[in-house]
Write a protein that holds these residues in place. Structure first.
Motif, PDB file in Angstrom:
ATOM      1  N   GLY A  95       1.912  11.874  -2.493  1.00  0.00           N
ATOM      2  CA  GLY A  95       1.758  10.808  -3.510  1.00  0.00           C
ATOM      3  C   GLY A  95       2.058   9.459  -3.259  1.00  0.00           C
ATOM      4  O   GLY A  95       2.534   8.738  -4.199  1.00  0.00           O
ATOM      5  N   PHE A  96       1.854   9.008  -1.845  1.00  0.00           N
ATOM      6  CA  PHE A  96       2.120   7.643  -1.498  1.00  0.00           C
ATOM      7  C   PHE A  96       1.024   6.705  -1.469  1.00  0.00           C
ATOM      8  O   PHE A  96      -0.107   7.348  -1.138  1.00  0.00           O
ATOM      9  N   ARG A  97       1.105   5.463  -1.990  1.00  0.00           N
ATOM     10  CA  ARG A  97      -0.112   4.504  -1.899  1.00  0.00           C
ATOM     11  C   ARG A  97       0.377   3.333  -1.616  1.00  0.00           C
ATOM     12  O   ARG A  97       1.316   2.687  -2.011  1.00  0.00           O
ATOM     13  N   VAL A  98      -0.445   2.914  -0.509  1.00  0.00           N
ATOM     14  CA  VAL A  98      -0.147   1.179  -0.132  1.00  0.00           C
ATOM     15  C   VAL A  98      -1.403   0.660  -0.251  1.00  0.00           C
ATOM     16  O   VAL A  98      -2.596   0.938   0.057  1.00  0.00           O
ATOM     17  N   GLN A  99      -1.596  -0.287  -1.115  1.00  0.00           N
ATOM     18  CA  GLN A  99      -2.862  -1.020  -1.780  1.00  0.00           C
ATOM     19  C   GLN A  99      -2.606  -2.822  -1.658  1.00  0.00           C
ATOM     20  O   GLN A  99      -1.483  -3.166  -2.000  1.00  0.00           O
ATOM     21  N   ASP A 100      -3.660  -3.212  -0.972  1.00  0.00           N
ATOM     22  CA  ASP A 100      -3.940  -4.924  -1.107  1.00  0.00           C
ATOM     23  C   ASP A 100      -2.533  -5.366  -0.539  1.00  0.00           C
ATOM     24  O   ASP A 100      -1.752  -6.238  -0.951  1.00  0.00           O
TER      25      ASP A 100
END
Length: 574
Positions: free
Chosen positions: A349-354
């Motif tokens: 459930g990891f998220r790296v955005q912009d």
């Protein structure tokens, strides 16, 4: 040169040549097997410390670890000895002098600390914290003092701390006038920069931390919980917190989180830490970090460590860190049953955005065994490698990122990941644009330019992978590399454009490829050369005959029997 003989008449020359030849072949074999590494270069060796220096480091480490243990013991002892319905009081009997703030309706403030004698005002904007402060269960400490500097006493003989144990702490300044907190050594008139004897720190445990428009510097030592600014859980429950508009400079850690829920970090900067800029440690669940910088840290910029889950990074920048820019570690806490009973399940459930990861010594973004991770819209520039997925990070998506100038692979998926998508990325200036090794990855609609070895490379057990609609430009052995796949590991390939790829192979490339693809080649060459080299070597030795028996007759000193006549035999008989 004459041939040396032994008493038995046997020559030592050939055996000496054979021995020398074997040694030479062994040297060739060793060089061949190690040549690719030599040609590629190796990192500079770390300086080897002397035994005395190693012993000194060990003693410093033991001293700091003992100080952390003493802090734990002090807090537990003081909490156990809080009298029922007591007013705030100074505890001098259970460790370092500590102002105990007990529960009451109104929150404590900076003026409260001044009235209680735990702090002393030096001038209108400067206050010195003289005693440690423990915010006990149910109590609240709100330091709302824009433009004020709180100097936390920290000397070689002792240090102060602000700890909320089931009690909350709020640090509040203003956008243009932050509340500043720093360690302070009165003897030097400067912040304490020596961590081996302990250093002032701030921590909340099982409670809430609020930090808004605060500036923290030169805090913390050794462990995460005494690392400078820490939010942790305890037996009563998880820690919580909100950190906005805050700068943390030259801490041991920038921020340490353990056993927290819903921690929020925004519009903040964490720089020049002796370890990681932000470390989300075991049990940090649901953390969100946005519009935040992590730079110039001796460890990684932002780390979601083992035991964390559901972490979102949005519009963050990790740059100029000595390890990875962003590291997302979903590995389980244990790989086998153990006494601690830790879970064998990984985390996800990891998220790296912009976001951006620039000029880091390690990877720009490292995803390690973290299922269902998404890295999208992120600018990754000039790291050792760009975006790296390690281990079984299943169902991960690497999409619409820009990766520029990586020394190794721009995007790499390695060692067991399945159902990974790498799509719509723009890659330029890497050694390899997209590398897939022993993983199942769908590589499609990527644009690779300026690659120096391969545009897209599949290696090992990559069966089930696919490469479709990729545009590959650069120079090197191949735009689409399929030669290093295991036997029986097919890859689906279609509609890839490599018209702009220039096939070039330098001597180094050829040697890398030769010995990398055929590691037993040198061994076979050795086996073939061993019988031949002594003979070739012997033929060229000065003074050695070209043939061991140049005269085909075994006894050249006697004429052939055909030259004898009957009369000569008779004469010889007489």
């Amino acid at each position: 040169m004459s041939i040396t003989t032994t008493k038995t008449g046997k020559r030592r020359g050939p055996w000496l040549a054979i021995g020398l030849s074997l040694l030479a072949c062994a040297g060739v074999l060793y060089a061949a097997l190690h040549l690719p590494g030599w040609l590629a270069g190796s990192p500079p060796a770390k300086p080897v410390l002397s035994a005395a220096a190693q012993q000194a480091e060990l003693e410093q480490a033991r001293k700091q670890a003992a100080l952390v243990t003493a802090e734990d013991h002090r807090l537990v002892t003081q909490l156990r000895n809080i009298p029922w319905n007591a007013w705030a009081y100074l505890d001098r009997t259970h460790g370092a002098p500590t102002m105990i703030l007990t529960a009451r309706t109104d929150p404590y403030t900076l003026d409260s600390l001044l009235r209680l004698g735990a702090a002393q005002r030096i001038d209108p904007t400067t206050v010195v914290l003289i005693d440690s402060v423990l915010v006990g269960p149910g109590a609240k400490l709100i330091l709302n003092a824009p433009g004020t500097t709180l100097r936390m006493t920290s000397t070689p003989t002792g240090f102060t701390s602000l700890v909320g144990w089931k009690g909350s702490i709020a640090l509040t300044g203003a956008p243009d006038h932050p509340l500043t907190l720093t360690s302070w050594d009165p003897a030097t008139g400067k912040p304490d920069q020596q961590v081996t004897d302990g250093r002032a720190y701030i921590r909340v445990a099982g409670s809430d931390l609020q930090s808004h428009f605060a500036a923290l510097s030169d805090l913390g030592f050794w462990s995460g919980r005494t690392g400078g600014l820490a939010v942790t859980g305890n037996e009563s429950g998880p820690g919580t917190g909100s950190i906005t508009g805050t700068t943390v400079h030259a801490g041991y850690y920038g921020l340490f989180s353990s056993s927290t829920t819903g921690l929020t970090i925004a519009d903040s900067t964490f720089d020049t830490a002796a370890a990681d800029g932000i470390l989300l440690h075991q049990g940090s669940i649901g953390a969100t970090i946005r519009t935040t910088f992590a730079r110039h840290n001796a460890g990684s910029g932002i780390v979601a460590d083992r035991g964390t889950t559901t972490v979102t990074l949005r519009n963050v920048t990790a740059e100029l860190n000595e390890e990875d820019g962003i590291r997302l570690d979903g590995r389980p806490l244990a790989d086998r049953p153990g006494a601690a009973g830790d879970s064998l399940d990984g985390h996800h459930g990891f998220r790296v955005q912009d976001s951006a990861a620039r000029f880091n010594t390690g990877s720009g973004v490292l995803v390690w065994d973290a299922d269902e991770t998404v890295v999208t819209g992120t600018n990754v520039v000039n790291n050792a490698e760009g975006i790296v997925v390690r281990g079984p990070a299943d169902r991960t998506k690497i999409s619409a990122n820009t990766v520029t100038t990586s020394d190794g692979a721009a995007i790499a998926v390695r060692d067991g990941a399945v159902d990974v998508a790498v799509d719509h990325n723009i890659v330029s200036g890497a050694d390899t644009g997209v590398q897939v090794r022993a993983a199942r990855v769908d590589v499609h609609d990527n644009t690779v330019t300026g690659a120096r070895a391969h545009g897209v490379s599949f290696q090992g057990a990559a069966q089930g992978s696919a490469a479709h609609n990729n545009s590959l430009a650069g120079s090197g052995p191949s735009g689409l590399d399929l030669l290093r796949l295991d036997v029986g590991a097919p890859v689906s390939v279609s509609n890839n454009s490599d018209n702009q790829w220039q096939v070039t192979m330098s001597v180094n490339d050829r040697l890398h490829r030769l010995f990398g693809d055929h590691p037993l080649l040198a061994l076979w060459a050795l086996l073939l050369l061993v019988p031949l080299v002594p003979r070739l070597f012997g033929r060229r030795r000065r003074g050695w005959p070209a043939h061991p028996h140049p005269n085909p007759r075994p006894y050249p000193e006697h004429p052939p029997t055909s030259s004898y006549s009957a009369s000569s035999y008779s004469a010889a008989a007489r």
